[in-house]
Design a protein around this motif. Structure first.
Motif, PDB file in Angstrom:
ATOM      1  N   TYR A   1       0.927  -1.270   0.335  1.00 37.62           N
ATOM      2  CA  TYR A   1       0.114   0.200   0.021  1.00 37.62           C
ATOM      3  C   TYR A   1       0.875   1.236  -0.082  1.00 37.62           C
ATOM      4  O   TYR A   1       1.492   1.516   0.973  1.00 37.62           O
TER       5      TYR A   1
ATOM      6  N   PRO B   1       0.482   5.133  -0.171  1.00 38.57           N
ATOM      7  CA  PRO B   1      -0.580   6.074  -0.097  1.00 38.57           C
ATOM      8  C   PRO B   1      -0.293   7.187  -0.958  1.00 38.57           C
ATOM      9  O   PRO B   1      -1.192   8.110  -1.272  1.00 38.57           O
TER      10      PRO B   1
ATOM     11  N   GLU C   1      -5.832   2.238  -3.328  1.00 39.48           N
ATOM     12  CA  GLU C   1      -6.064   0.733  -3.070  1.00 39.48           C
ATOM     13  C   GLU C   1      -4.604  -0.076  -2.756  1.00 39.48           C
ATOM     14  O   GLU C   1      -3.810   0.209  -3.535  1.00 39.48           O
ATOM     15  N   PRO C   2      -4.820  -0.944  -2.095  1.00 41.80           N
ATOM     16  CA  PRO C   2      -3.566  -1.984  -2.044  1.00 41.80           C
ATOM     17  C   PRO C   2      -3.718  -2.643  -2.854  1.00 41.80           C
ATOM     18  O   PRO C   2      -4.541  -2.968  -3.723  1.00 41.80           O
TER      19      PRO C   2
ATOM     20  N   LYS D   1      -4.338   9.251   5.289  1.00 42.06           N
ATOM     21  CA  LYS D   1      -4.222   8.473   3.962  1.00 42.06           C
ATOM     22  C   LYS D   1      -4.236   7.069   4.698  1.00 42.06           C
ATOM     23  O   LYS D   1      -4.045   5.876   3.744  1.00 42.06           O
TER      24      LYS D   1
ATOM     25  N   TYR E   1      -4.975   3.311   5.226  1.00 43.60           N
ATOM     26  CA  TYR E   1      -5.822   2.309   4.699  1.00 43.60           C
ATOM     27  C   TYR E   1      -6.606   1.407   5.590  1.00 43.60           C
ATOM     28  O   TYR E   1      -5.824   0.743   6.344  1.00 43.60           O
TER      29      TYR E   1
END
Ligand code: SF4
Ligand code: FES
Lengths: 255, 127
Positions: free
Chosen positions: A20, A22, A27-28, B3, B5
């Motif tokens: 991931y 950023p 999206e990873p 940011k 996830y």
């Protein structure tokens, strides 16, 4: 997909790694790497090899490489593990999927954001709050072996957070103080030198505390240090119940 | 930080790991045990007259009742075993400066279970 440019002699093993980034992506993704297979390599060695030989941008945490610093926790094939404590040979020849510890926000690649856990430790004051201040001249705080036995097992915790990744209660609602923080809170409350038992008890016995635990028991199973957080939490429930009974039956006594 | 996830838990999270599935199974053992309370209530009600008692006994011998009993027994056993195995987590016993091993605390529960069950068996057979 990234792949090794280096030619590898002999046996190899496949690592599928959660990525991931950023800055570039929202999206990873998963990258697959072929890594040399060595009998004596731990999973962390393989990840280090990837960073050195194939992709220097891979981010992850580690430090001691001997199972004491607690920073290298990751999901290995869906199980929270200290990657410096599990060997490639434990999985070989199956491929391994490496992901950041579950139930935590991912900052980058395999690096999780642990602010939440740190905040919880602070809230629970996971340190000794001296009962009475003492000067150095007055000497050390003394403790009997029996007093030490009360909490010794809990001192083995290395704050690796594997237990949080094993806990569905925390996964569903991160307001739960969770296994390690509650265990460490208990560790200090059980310490004969400590004076913040009542303050901690308020949190430990609150909705965020032990009563949210449904006793799945997985935290104790994955703990690499046999701390048994599940045990600490159940013992906390028993203690809370006893205290409540006491205050109901003997409202004049100490709560 | 904004940011970061976030990976949400899947809806059927308990199907994703064996340990979680086991936990769910243990939780669900409560249901057959609760259902069996219905049988016990029916028994108490049937005891009021000779005829209804006979009816209850006849029902006990039906295949449906047999199957129900086997299922409830299985779940009750699972419930008991997991409960007793978990007991030492809540009860930490110290002797001198050492903690009594968990296996001993759990073993004590199982031993007490056997003794009490044997007592009841004697009582029932003796009657
Ligand atoms: S209790 Fe065990 S699994 Fe949890 S943080 Fe401490 S050492 Fe790690
Ligand atoms: S690197 Fe320190 S515990 Fe694994």
């Amino acid at each position: 997909m990234a792949s090794s440019a280096t030619k590898i002699e002999g046996k190899t093993v496949t690592l599928e790694i959660f990525r991931y980034q950023p800055d570039d992506e929202t999206e990873p993704r998963y990258d697959t790497f072929e890594v040399p297979y060595r009998e004596d390599w731990v999973v962390l060695d393989a990840i280090n090899w990837i960073k050195d030989e194939v992709d220097g941008s891979l981010s992850y945490r580690w430090s001691c490489r001997m199972g004491v610093c607690g920073s290298c926790g990751m999901m290995v094939n869906g199980e929270p593990k200290l990657t410096c404590a599990v060997f490639l040979r434990d999985y070989y020849p199956k491929p391994m999927r490496i992901e950041p510890l579950e139930h935590f926000p991912v900052t980058r690649d395999l690096v999780i954001n642990m602010d939440d856990f740190m905040g919880k430790m602070e809230k629970l004051q996971t340190w000794i709050v001296p009962k009475e201040p003492r000067t150095i001249e007055e000497g050390e705080y003394r403790q009997t072996p029996r007093q030490l036995a009360d909490y010794k097992q809990y001192t083995m915790c290395i704050n690796c957070m594997l237990c949080y990744s094993a806990c569905p209660v925390y996964g569903l609602d991160s307001s739960f103080l969770g296994p390690a923080a509650l265990t460490l809170g208990r560790r200090y409350s059980l310490d004969s030198r400590d004076g913040a038992k009542d303050e901690r008890a308020e949190l430990i016995q609150s909705d965020e505390g032990v009563w949210s635990c449904t006793f799945v028991g997985e935290c104790s199973r994955v703990c690499p240090k046999n701390v048994d957080p599940a045990g600490a939490i159940q013992a906390g429930k028993v203690e809370g119940t006893v205290d409540m009974m006491k205050s109901m039956l003997m409202p004049w006594g100490r709560k | 930080m904004s940011k970061d996830y976030i990976r949400p838990m899947p809806k059927r999270w308990w199907t994703t790991r064996p340990g979680w599935a086991k936990f769910m199974l243990r939780e669900w053992t409560a249901l057959p045990v609760a259902i069996y309370c219905g049988v016990l209530i029916a028994m108490a009600a049937a005891a009021r007259s000779e005829a209804s008692w006979q009816g209850f006994c006849d029902w006990l011998e039906t295949p449906l009742s047999m199957i129900l009993h086997v299922i409830v027994l299985a779940f009750a056993l699972l419930h008991t075993v997991t409960w007793f195995a978990a007991a030492p987590k809540a009860i930490r016993v110290f002797r001198g400066d050492e903690q009594v091993p968990e296996a001993l605390v759990a073993g004590g529960h199982f031993a007490a279970w056997v003794v009490v069950s044997a007592g009841f068996a004697l009582l029932v057979v003796g009657l």
